[in-house]
Design a protein around this motif. Structure first.
Motif, PDB file in Angstrom:
ATOM      1  N   GLY A 100      -5.428   4.261  -2.403  1.00 27.98           N
ATOM      2  CA  GLY A 100      -6.130   5.455  -1.947  1.00 27.98           C
ATOM      3  C   GLY A 100      -5.756   5.874  -0.543  1.00 27.98           C
ATOM      4  O   GLY A 100      -5.566   7.066  -0.259  1.00 27.98           O
ATOM      5  N   HIS A 101      -5.615   4.909   0.378  1.00 26.61           N
ATOM      6  CA  HIS A 101      -5.323   5.278   1.766  1.00 26.61           C
ATOM      7  C   HIS A 101      -3.925   5.871   1.904  1.00 26.61           C
ATOM      8  O   HIS A 101      -3.686   6.741   2.744  1.00 26.61           O
ATOM      9  N   VAL A 102      -2.973   5.431   1.036  1.00 33.43           N
ATOM     10  CA  VAL A 102      -1.616   5.994   1.071  1.00 33.43           C
ATOM     11  C   VAL A 102      -1.639   7.443   0.601  1.00 33.43           C
ATOM     12  O   VAL A 102      -1.027   8.327   1.207  1.00 33.43           O
ATOM     13  N   TRP A 103      -2.379   7.710  -0.491  1.00 31.97           N
ATOM     14  CA  TRP A 103      -2.429   9.076  -1.000  1.00 31.97           C
ATOM     15  C   TRP A 103      -3.180  10.000  -0.053  1.00 31.97           C
ATOM     16  O   TRP A 103      -2.789  11.151   0.151  1.00 31.97           O
ATOM     17  N   ARG A 104      -4.271   9.524   0.568  1.00 29.38           N
ATOM     18  CA  ARG A 104      -4.991  10.382   1.514  1.00 29.38           C
ATOM     19  C   ARG A 104      -4.091  10.782   2.675  1.00 29.38           C
ATOM     20  O   ARG A 104      -4.072  11.945   3.092  1.00 29.38           O
ATOM     21  N   ARG A 136      -8.874  19.032  -0.396  1.00 30.13           N
ATOM     22  CA  ARG A 136      -9.844  18.372  -1.256  1.00 30.13           C
ATOM     23  C   ARG A 136      -9.329  16.994  -1.689  1.00 30.13           C
ATOM     24  O   ARG A 136     -10.049  16.013  -1.695  1.00 30.13           O
ATOM     25  N   HIS A 137      -8.045  16.954  -2.056  1.00 31.03           N
ATOM     26  CA  HIS A 137      -7.433  15.676  -2.444  1.00 31.03           C
ATOM     27  C   HIS A 137      -7.442  14.700  -1.290  1.00 31.03           C
ATOM     28  O   HIS A 137      -7.613  13.490  -1.485  1.00 31.03           O
ATOM     29  N   ALA A 138      -7.248  15.198  -0.085  1.00 31.70           N
ATOM     30  CA  ALA A 138      -7.191  14.314   1.078  1.00 31.70           C
ATOM     31  C   ALA A 138      -8.548  13.668   1.359  1.00 31.70           C
ATOM     32  O   ALA A 138      -8.611  12.576   1.935  1.00 31.70           O
ATOM     33  N   GLU A 139      -9.612  14.300   0.944  1.00 32.05           N
ATOM     34  CA  GLU A 139     -10.952  13.768   1.225  1.00 32.05           C
ATOM     35  C   GLU A 139     -11.555  13.002   0.070  1.00 32.05           C
ATOM     36  O   GLU A 139     -12.493  12.235   0.243  1.00 32.05           O
ATOM     37  N   GLU A 140     -11.006  13.188  -1.146  1.00 33.71           N
ATOM     38  CA  GLU A 140     -11.590  12.517  -2.317  1.00 33.71           C
ATOM     39  C   GLU A 140     -11.184  11.041  -2.351  1.00 33.71           C
ATOM     40  O   GLU A 140     -10.066  10.710  -1.990  1.00 33.71           O
TER      41      GLU A 140
END
Length: 287
Positions: free
Chosen positions: A185-189, A283-287
């Motif tokens: 998750g942290h990589v994608w954010r 939105r993706h960055a916060e989900e």
């Protein structure tokens, strides 16, 4: 400092010019090779197809056979010198595999770049952590890949977007490319936030193609990633590269290039607006 004119593009242009000169002289590959004492036609064929770095002495010999007049000869020699990759190019590009080097040469010499990616974030837009995951995944097909070197090379290529004379860059990402499957998750954010920050650059356009959005009347989206390149010198051939698992197909003929440029326009027409793309990425960055 910008790199010199792309050798891979100059090789394609030189090959096309030499092929045209041979045909104007009504000579076959066999006849030219016989006059020059070359063992087979494969050497000349590779030069004409832009598949090998030309030896300047060979180019001079070909120009003599075709009796090229002085002005045209001098222009072709300049192109041939650009096509014969020099050491400064290799130092500037750093440690790269052959596939990455081809992309880097095209990117560094381009005036405009368009990329379509149906499943992943394009290399020029990747964070280091995301790039490392992609390179590591590639080792399944090629165990000899040096993950550290290839990751450094991929991120080094991104300098092209930050030059004073940076190309105009446009990317269309299918919505599936925003999935974080296989990425922590942290990589994608971090990656999503990076995409948002890149949209603020005046030379960068990023658009998302939603699931089911009709492209030229069809809801079935292209499955093959491709890139389109145009260059400052209009005589340099516009180029399309199709990305496959094991190799890349480079197209330079006008009909092929036009088809992919039309497809690029259809994809842009079907994609979200710039503002809607930023909203979705945020939105993706916060989900």
């Amino acid at each position: 400092m910008p790199l010199p004119t792309s050798p891979v593009v100059r090789r394609a242009r030189l090959g096309a010019e030499l092929r045209q000169l041979r045909r104007q002289a009504t000579l076959t590959l066999e006849q030219v090779c016989e006059r020059l004492g070359w063992a087979s036609t494969s050497k000349l064929s590779r030069i004409e197809l832009g598949q090998s770095r030309p030896d300047l002495a060979d180019v001079f010999d070909l120009l003599d056979v075709y009796e090229v007049p002085t002005g045209q000869r001098e222009a072709l020699i300049v192109i041939a010198r650009d096509a014969a990759t020099n050491r400064s190019w290799w130092r500037a590009l750093g440690e790269m595999g052959e596939r990455q080097r081809t992309y880097a040469e095209l990117e560094a010499g381009a005036a405009t770049i368009f990329e379509y990616q149906p499943a992943t974030v394009p290399g020029l837009l990747q964070t280091r952590a995301y790039a490392r995951l992609r390179v590591t995944a590639g080792r399944l097909l090629d165990p000899e890949v040096d993950v550290d070197a290839d990751t450094r090379a991929r991120t080094a290529r991104q300098d092209v977007l930050h030059r004073m004379d940076a190309p105009r860059y446009t990317a269309v990402l299918a919505e599936a490319a925003l999935g974080c499957a296989g990425a922590p998750g942290h990589v994608w954010r971090e990656q999503a936030r990076h995409l948002v920050s890149l949209t603020r650059r005046p030379n960068v356009t990023i658009r998302v193609l939603p699931h089911g959005a009709p492209v030229a009347g069809s809801v079935i989206h292209p499955l093959t990633p491709f890139s389109c390149y145009a260059f400052p010198d209009p005589a340099d051939p516009r180029t399309v590269v199709l990305e496959t698992l094991t190799t890349d197909l480079r197209l330079t003929t006008e009909p092929d290039v036009r088809r992919y440029e039309q497809l690029a326009n259809w994809l842009l027409d079907a994609a979200l607006s710039g503002a809607d793309t930023v909203e979705l990425l945020s939105r993706h960055a916060e989900e």
